[in-house]
Design a protein around this motif. Structure first.
Motif, short mmCIF file in Angstrom:
data_model
loop_
_atom_site.label_atom_id
_atom_site.label_comp_id
_atom_site.label_asym_id
_atom_site.label_seq_id
_atom_site.Cartn_x
_atom_site.Cartn_y
_atom_site.Cartn_z
N GLU A 1 0.76 -1.22 0.07
CA GLU A 1 -0.08 0.09 -0.13
C GLU A 1 0.84 1.26 0.09
O GLU A 1 0.56 2.26 -0.55
N ARG A 2 1.96 1.09 0.69
CA ARG A 2 2.94 2.23 0.86
C ARG A 2 3.70 2.46 -0.46
O ARG A 2 4.53 3.47 -0.36
N GLY A 3 3.55 1.61 -1.45
CA GLY A 3 4.47 1.87 -2.58
C GLY A 3 5.70 1.00 -2.55
O GLY A 3 6.34 1.18 -3.62
N TYR A 4 6.01 0.07 -1.63
CA TYR A 4 7.15 -0.79 -1.79
C TYR A 4 6.82 -2.34 -2.63
O TYR A 4 5.43 -2.69 -2.39
N SER A 5 7.50 -2.77 -2.98
CA SER A 5 7.19 -4.25 -3.66
C SER A 5 8.02 -5.18 -3.04
O SER A 5 9.16 -5.07 -2.79
N GLY A 6 7.45 -6.41 -2.70
CA GLY A 6 8.02 -7.35 -2.20
C GLY A 6 7.14 -8.62 -2.15
O GLY A 6 5.82 -8.54 -2.74
N GLU A 7 7.73 -9.73 -1.45
CA GLU A 7 6.62 -10.82 -1.42
C GLU A 7 6.78 -11.38 0.01
O GLU A 7 7.65 -11.02 0.84
N CYS A 8 5.89 -12.10 0.44
CA CYS A 8 5.76 -12.88 1.92
C CYS A 8 5.73 -14.33 1.77
O CYS A 8 4.69 -14.76 1.18
N ARG A 9 6.62 -14.83 2.42
CA ARG A 9 6.77 -16.50 2.32
C ARG A 9 6.92 -17.13 3.88
O ARG A 9 7.42 -16.34 4.36
N VAL A 10 6.64 -18.36 3.70
CA VAL A 10 6.81 -19.14 4.89
C VAL A 10 8.13 -19.26 5.01
O VAL A 10 8.92 -19.63 3.84
N MET A 11 8.84 -19.54 5.99
CA MET A 11 10.27 -19.83 6.04
C MET A 11 10.67 -21.09 5.44
O MET A 11 11.77 -21.04 4.79
N ASP A 12 9.67 -21.99 5.60
CA ASP A 12 10.24 -23.37 4.98
C ASP A 12 10.17 -23.27 3.56
O ASP A 12 10.45 -24.40 2.75
N GLU A 13 9.64 -22.04 2.84
CA GLU A 13 9.79 -22.13 1.38
C GLU A 13 11.01 -21.14 0.91
O GLU A 13 11.03 -20.58 -0.06
N TYR A 14 11.94 -21.22 1.79
CA TYR A 14 13.17 -20.40 1.58
C TYR A 14 13.60 -20.76 0.22
O TYR A 14 14.17 -19.90 -0.55
#
Ligand code: NAP
Length: 706
Positions: free
Chosen positions: A35-48
């Protein structure tokens, strides 16, 4: 990150979550970041392995803890991976921050977050924003909220902010639609697609809760008026609860101190809660609502009927959706025998079950100390009642939702609701005007968790079955409410195994029903050692005894095999026995007549010379805890301090502790510190350090349960 352009193009959030809180927070951070304009992703640690870990420039880790500061199950692989990294520059390009969710009631507060920070630093990473360590004992939000608020200026320094998304919330929601399949008993699942505009009707600032509560549903609610005491309310409520929902008096129940009976399925719908509005002036603000939902689900119909048996193939388990994370393959096991370990008048009812795994012997290996998980379904009656309330029924019209989040002025009222340990269903029964779209509810609910049990047998004695011991979770909420409540997995297992109440009679079962189970990798070295010479000091009150029954069976079987293959004769036998280290067991129960679990087995181990010392603390014996009389296992440990110290320091004994992480583990730890102070002439700091070393060297091994 180049020197010219020091900021990263994007960030990654890795989360590890046991009950869903860390996941929920991580996903909310991701949404707000986007929302604040950053881009990135969110993953569970075991999907490293799905991200290029070595190239991450900005890393935000959110982690909870399980047991006594252990990583959640969905981070075990990640931790193993981190341990194997040899390069000290692996994270040299990574700037990171960590949010830990812990509880100061446990000895190793937020240990997972601290371990992560240490490891990231060792591997060359640098901190871009100081870690936050939230404490559930005082309320996670008091750390989480300011930590998240201050994350944004810190993130701005390391991450490029692109154009703010227009109408970002809706875009995110639209792009993250997930499919959830729900199966109907009668094969008539309804698709309930709800538009965003149909989501929340929120009580506005300055509208009083009183007004809200006295809506058209007023007559069906129990409301405590200002200055009325809870006591009075509780009496009133019995009549009120006796309405259309299940009431205490209509249930086939006994009180929780009479553990023999539990209500049969279909009688567990729940009851309305008592609403205490005394002292409430007005609602000050609405909080505690998810700012925006993280994912939207779409309900789809499943064609097949609910299967009563489960095959080896996980894909064919209709009731286990793909998002349920298990560290190993799920397979079916039948309940082959049951035994009630406690007397009918015991405070808790403890069952021993044997689960048949012989069809999976080729793939399953286990040792005493291993743990496995059971995926128990929610109570069907409960779920269908909930769905009906939420309008997952063609006949019922969609209605809007009223959520009151009482903070500030309403904190007392909220706490009084919380004291009643409400189930989700009871909340909806109590606030009938709250009509949350089912998909939205699935979004905000933490995932259903597997239940873990220690294996209570040795494969050398019975390789075809996994034995477990557990308390059937059934209790009354505190006075004055005294409403009956049930757990999910243990009442289910109890019912599947015939609700046996006779003490210590093993009943073989021929049930065709298979329950889905999976093995949990043994990460902590809590297993009977290969070297038989090593003496063991085992400490496990209550059901914490379970793994030690396996330890004892294992050592006895190995000893008997050795005896058989040695030359017959007393002398030879003595020589064999010398190859087996002494076994000491500290056990605790309330009353030896009622809840001394595995009493006959334990006394048998002593008689046959397997168990050198059996020490039993009886917490509710007359005078227990008074005038130096022992009450708990730690009291007995102190009494035998000299011998324990000698066993550990001179004979290399290992100390195993299994059971409650909160009170017992700390009590035992303190007792061991006292022994070191007394026997080794150490001060408290030195003694604590030595114990910590023993933990690291796996000489003091604990399997603690929250
Ligand atoms: P429990 O019946 O509640 O308690 C057993 C004994 O421990 C009682 O005499 C109790 O005394 C005493 N106790 C209470 N507080 C204590 C403290 N601070 N220090 C030492 N002893 C204390 O035990 P439980 O419910 O079976 O609990 C055992 C724990 O082991 C649970 O956390 C369970 O999850 C875990 N566990 C379960 C399994 C499994 O496979 N099911 C395996 C391993 C461990 P009073 O109540 O009289 O005070």
């Amino acid at each position: 990150m180049s020197i010219v352009q020091q900021k990263s193009e994007n960030y990654i959030i890795l989360y590890a979550s046991q009950t869903g809180n860390a996941e929920w927070i991580a996903k909310n951070i991701q949404q707000e970041a986007n929302e604040r304009g950053y881009s990135g992703e969110c993953r569970v640690m075991d999907e490293y392995d799905k991200v290029d870990l070595g190239k991450i420039e900005v890393l935000i880790a959110v982690t909870s803890n399980t047991g006594d500061g252990d990583p959640p199950d969905n981070a075990i692989k990640f931790f193993r991976f981190l341990r194997k990294i040899k390069s000290k520059t692996f994270f040299e390009n990574t700037k990171f921050t960590i949010l830990g969710l812990g509880d100061t009631n446990y000895t190793n507060f937020n240990n997972t977050a601290k371990r992560l920070e240490k490891k990231f630093l060792e591997l060359g990473g640098s901190v871009f924003y100081e870690k936050g360590l939230a404490d559930d004992a005082t309320g996670l939000e008091s750390v989480v909220d300011p930590w998240v608020a201050n994350l944004w200026p810190a993130l701005e320094k390391v991450c490029i902010k692109k154009n703010k998304k227009s109408n970002g919330q809706i875009e995110i929601i639209a792009s993250s639609v997930a499919n959830i399949s729900v199966m109907d008993n009668k094969n008539n699942l309804q698709s309930n697609k709800v538009g965003l505009e149909n989501s929340l009707t929120i009580v506005k600032k300055d509208e009083s809760i009183k007004t809200t509560a006295t809506t058209s549903e007023k007559s069906s609610l129990t409301i405590v008026k200002k200055n009325e005491s809870i006591k009075t309310t509780a009496t009133t409520s019995e009549n009120t609860i006796n309405g259309d929902t299940v009431s205490k008096s209509t249930l086939n129940l006994r009180k929780s101190d009479d553990a023999t009976l539990v209500p049969i399925r279909g009688e567990r719908k729940g009851s309305k809660l008592i609403i205490d509005l005394s002292d409430l002036e007005s609602v000050t603000q609405l909080t505690s609502l998810p700012r925006i939902p993280t994912t939207l689900c779409k309900i789809t119909k499943l064609d097949s009927e609910i299967k009563k048996t489960l095959s080896n193939d996980r894909d064919s388990f209709p009731s286990i959706p793909s998002f349920v994370h298990t560290p190993t393959r799920v397979f079916g096991a039948k309940i082959s025998a049951v035994r009630c370990l406690t007397h009918p008048n015991a405070l808790k009812r403890t069952l021993h079950l044997e689960l048949d795994i012989k069809d999976h012997r080729d793939n399953i290996e286990f040792v005493p100390g291993d743990v496995f998980g059971i995926l128990a379904p929610n109570d069907e009656e409960f779920v269908w009642t909930l769905l009906k309330i939420l309008g997952i029924d063609h006949d019922e019209a969609q209605r809007t939702i009223n959520i009151e989040a009482v903070e500030g002025a309403g904190i007392n009222q909220f706490n009084r609701l919380r004291e009643q340990l409400p189930t989700l269903l009871e909340l909806f029964l109590t606030f009938p005007s709250s009509k949350l779209p089912f998909e939205r509810l699935l979004d905000v609910l933490p995932p259903h968790q597997p239940r873990y049990y220690s294996i209570a047998n040795s494969p050398l004695v019975d390789a075809n079955n996994l034995h477990i011991a557990f308390n059937v979770v059934y209790y009354n909420t505190p006075e004055p409410f005294a409403v009956p409540k049930w757990g999910i997995c243990t009442p289910w297992l109890d019912e599947l195994s015939g609700r046996i109440t006779t003490t210590n009679i093993r009943t073989p079962l021929l049930s065709p029903i298979e329950i889905p189970i999976f093995m949990k990798p043994n990460e902590h070295g809590f297993a009977v050692p290969n070297d038989n010479k090593v003496p063991l000091i085992m400490i496990g009150p209550g059901t914490g005894i379970a793994p030690f029954i396996g330890f004892l069976q294992h050592r006895e079987k190995l000893r008997d095999i050795r005896r058989k293959i040695s030359t017959i004769g007393l002398h030879a036998r003595r020589e064999v026995d010398k190859q087996f280290g002494d076994l000491w067991l500290f056990y605790g129960c309330r009353d030896t007549e009622k809840d001394f679990l595995y009493k006959d087995e334990l006394e048998g181990f002593v008689k046959r010379g397997v168990l050198k010392q059996l020490e039993v603390a009886v917490s509710r014996a007359p005078g227990a805890g008074e005038l130096g009389k022992p009450k708990y296992v730690q009291d007995l440990i102190r009494i035998r301090g000299k011998e324990i110290y000698e066993l550990v320091s001179k004979k290399g004994a290992l100390i195993f502790v299994c059971g409650d992480a909160k009170g017992m583990a700390k009590g035992v730890n303190d007792a061991l510190i006292d022994i070191l102070i007394e026997q080794a002439n150490m001060d408290r700091v030195e003694a604590s350090k030595l114990l910590l070393n023993w933990v690291q060297e796996k000489r003091y091994i604990r399997d603690l349960w929250a």
